[in-house]
Design a protein around this motif. Structure first.
Motif, mmCIF file in Angstrom:
data_model
loop_
_atom_site.group_PDB
_atom_site.id
_atom_site.type_symbol
_atom_site.label_atom_id
_atom_site.label_comp_id
_atom_site.label_asym_id
_atom_site.label_seq_id
_atom_site.Cartn_x
_atom_site.Cartn_y
_atom_site.Cartn_z
ATOM 1 N N ALA A 1 0.761 -1.073 0.084
ATOM 2 C CA ALA A 1 -0.068 -0.122 0.115
ATOM 3 C C ALA A 1 0.870 1.221 0.035
ATOM 4 O O ALA A 1 0.239 2.296 -0.053
ATOM 5 N N ALA A 2 2.121 1.243 -0.135
ATOM 6 C CA ALA A 2 2.965 2.146 0.102
ATOM 7 C C ALA A 2 2.772 3.105 -1.455
ATOM 8 O O ALA A 2 2.598 2.598 -2.353
ATOM 9 N N ALA A 3 3.311 4.332 -1.098
ATOM 10 C CA ALA A 3 3.260 5.248 -2.393
ATOM 11 C C ALA A 3 3.887 4.815 -3.631
ATOM 12 O O ALA A 3 3.648 4.857 -4.818
ATOM 13 N N ASP A 4 5.157 4.036 -3.119
ATOM 14 C CA ASP A 4 6.058 3.513 -4.296
ATOM 15 C C ASP A 4 6.298 2.238 -3.884
ATOM 16 O O ASP A 4 7.717 2.053 -3.635
ATOM 17 N N PRO A 5 5.849 1.126 -4.072
ATOM 18 C CA PRO A 5 6.280 -0.017 -3.288
ATOM 19 C C PRO A 5 7.312 -0.691 -4.302
ATOM 20 O O PRO A 5 7.440 -0.551 -5.393
ATOM 21 N N ALA A 6 8.140 -1.557 -3.654
ATOM 22 C CA ALA A 6 9.478 -1.878 -4.510
ATOM 23 C C ALA A 6 9.494 -3.413 -3.981
ATOM 24 O O ALA A 6 8.919 -3.968 -2.828
ATOM 25 N N LEU A 7 10.086 -4.060 -4.837
ATOM 26 C CA LEU A 7 10.347 -5.637 -4.541
ATOM 27 C C LEU A 7 11.447 -5.753 -3.998
ATOM 28 O O LEU A 7 11.853 -7.116 -3.474
ATOM 29 N N ALA A 8 12.399 -5.038 -3.439
ATOM 30 C CA ALA A 8 13.735 -5.120 -2.833
ATOM 31 C C ALA A 8 13.337 -5.838 -1.551
ATOM 32 O O ALA A 8 13.973 -7.062 -1.217
ATOM 33 N N ASN A 9 12.898 -5.740 -0.682
ATOM 34 C CA ASN A 9 12.360 -6.407 0.588
ATOM 35 C C ASN A 9 11.874 -7.782 0.476
ATOM 36 O O ASN A 9 12.430 -8.633 1.146
ATOM 37 N N ALA A 10 11.098 -7.948 -0.636
ATOM 38 C CA ALA A 10 10.494 -9.059 -0.850
ATOM 39 C C ALA A 10 11.594 -10.192 -1.489
ATOM 40 O O ALA A 10 11.843 -11.235 -0.853
ATOM 41 N N ILE A 11 12.736 -9.585 -2.322
ATOM 42 C CA ILE A 11 13.887 -10.425 -2.527
ATOM 43 C C ILE A 11 14.645 -10.576 -1.096
ATOM 44 O O ILE A 11 15.316 -11.614 -1.379
ATOM 45 N N GLY A 12 15.053 -9.578 -0.601
ATOM 46 C CA GLY A 12 15.839 -9.633 0.572
ATOM 47 C C GLY A 12 15.335 -10.653 1.501
ATOM 48 O O GLY A 12 16.004 -11.156 2.204
ATOM 49 N N TYR A 13 14.032 -11.097 1.494
ATOM 50 C CA TYR A 13 13.623 -12.006 2.153
ATOM 51 C C TYR A 13 14.295 -13.353 2.388
ATOM 52 O O TYR A 13 14.184 -14.107 3.293
ATOM 53 N N ALA A 14 14.710 -13.768 1.137
ATOM 54 C CA ALA A 14 15.321 -14.827 1.018
ATOM 55 C C ALA A 14 16.777 -14.967 1.554
ATOM 56 O O ALA A 14 17.126 -16.229 1.910
ATOM 57 N N ILE A 15 17.367 -14.146 2.046
ATOM 58 C CA ILE A 15 18.676 -14.234 2.513
ATOM 59 C C ILE A 15 18.753 -14.591 3.999
ATOM 60 O O ILE A 15 19.343 -15.500 4.267
ATOM 61 N N PRO A 16 17.804 -13.853 4.965
ATOM 62 C CA PRO A 16 17.956 -14.440 6.150
ATOM 63 C C PRO A 16 17.288 -15.838 6.143
ATOM 64 O O PRO A 16 17.925 -16.808 6.921
ATOM 65 N N GLY A 17 16.214 -16.372 5.572
ATOM 66 C CA GLY A 17 16.075 -17.409 5.513
ATOM 67 C C GLY A 17 17.134 -18.613 4.974
ATOM 68 O O GLY A 17 17.111 -19.640 5.561
ATOM 69 N N ALA A 18 17.935 -18.061 4.090
ATOM 70 C CA ALA A 18 19.075 -18.878 3.449
ATOM 71 C C ALA A 18 19.969 -19.186 4.753
ATOM 72 O O ALA A 18 20.500 -20.321 5.133
ATOM 73 N N ILE A 19 20.321 -18.019 5.527
ATOM 74 C CA ILE A 19 21.264 -18.156 6.698
ATOM 75 C C ILE A 19 20.599 -19.218 7.710
ATOM 76 O O ILE A 19 21.338 -19.967 8.391
ATOM 77 N N PHE A 20 19.294 -19.253 8.086
ATOM 78 C CA PHE A 20 18.744 -19.969 8.995
ATOM 79 C C PHE A 20 18.782 -21.491 8.467
ATOM 80 O O PHE A 20 19.130 -22.346 9.269
ATOM 81 N N PHE A 21 18.640 -21.591 7.153
ATOM 82 C CA PHE A 21 18.875 -23.042 6.699
ATOM 83 C C PHE A 21 20.186 -23.525 6.940
ATOM 84 O O PHE A 21 20.474 -24.883 7.280
#
Length: 185
Positions: free
Chosen positions: A151-171
């Protein structure tokens, strides 16, 4: 706490350890490639967003096959269905824009995180599951933030992409911690 591994648990731990290493590598490579090409929502970016939950489906299939000896795979089947629906939803949302992609991605992160959390809790006796419990909880929170950011004025995909990195570290951490149980102590 010392974990005593029975043959079924050590076999499952060994299979999960391999799977977690593969999931770590996939998530890191996916994030790097997706960051490089997903400045905007183009067909390749949409395809990469679809591939991620499809990989989750494949990982859940491997997990269900390898963990039958240590528990019911019912929640893994739920995860397969949810991830498959997310992949379809992302393919459709890609035609509607970044907010739609973030909403689908966020909803998937919430549900998949809950499933991961609930699957990991009874696996604690196996060892190496605290990272999965933490990751599942963080996935729920991250999913909520993706939905809100749509719902942000200018939504971006960066945070959604970044979501994979902590998940990778936990794996990766979980894979390393499963080493002792996989060797059967």
């Amino acid at each position: 706490m010392t974990t005593v591994a029975t043959p079924g648990i050590s076999t499952t731990a060994s299979a999960l350890r391999r799977l977690y290493f593969v999931r770590f590598a996939f998530a890191i490579v996916w994030a790097a490639v997706t960051f490089a090409i997903a400045g905007d929502l183009n067909p390749l970016a949409v395809a990469l967003f679809v591939i991620y939950p499809l990989f989750d489906v494949a990982a859940a299939v491997v997990d269900a096959r390898s963990s039958r000896a240590t528990g019911s795979p019912t929640l893994l089947y739920v995860n397969m269905a949810v991830s498959l629906l997310a992949a379809i939803g992302l393919a459709v949302a890609g035609a509607s824009g970044i907010p739609a992609v973030l909403r689908v991605w966020g909803a998937w992160a919430v549900v998949a995180g809950l499933v991961q959390l609930v699957v990991a809790v009874p696996r604690r006796r196996m060892g190496g599951q605290w990272p999965m419990i933490i990751s599942g909880g963080l996935s729920v929170l991250a999913g909520g933030s993706f939905i809100a950011s749509a719902a942000a004025a200018d939504p971006a995909l960066a945070n959604a992409i970044g979501y994979a990195i902590p998940g990778a570290i936990f794996f990766l951490i979980a894979a390393i911690r499963l080493g002792r149980t996989a060797k059967g102590n």
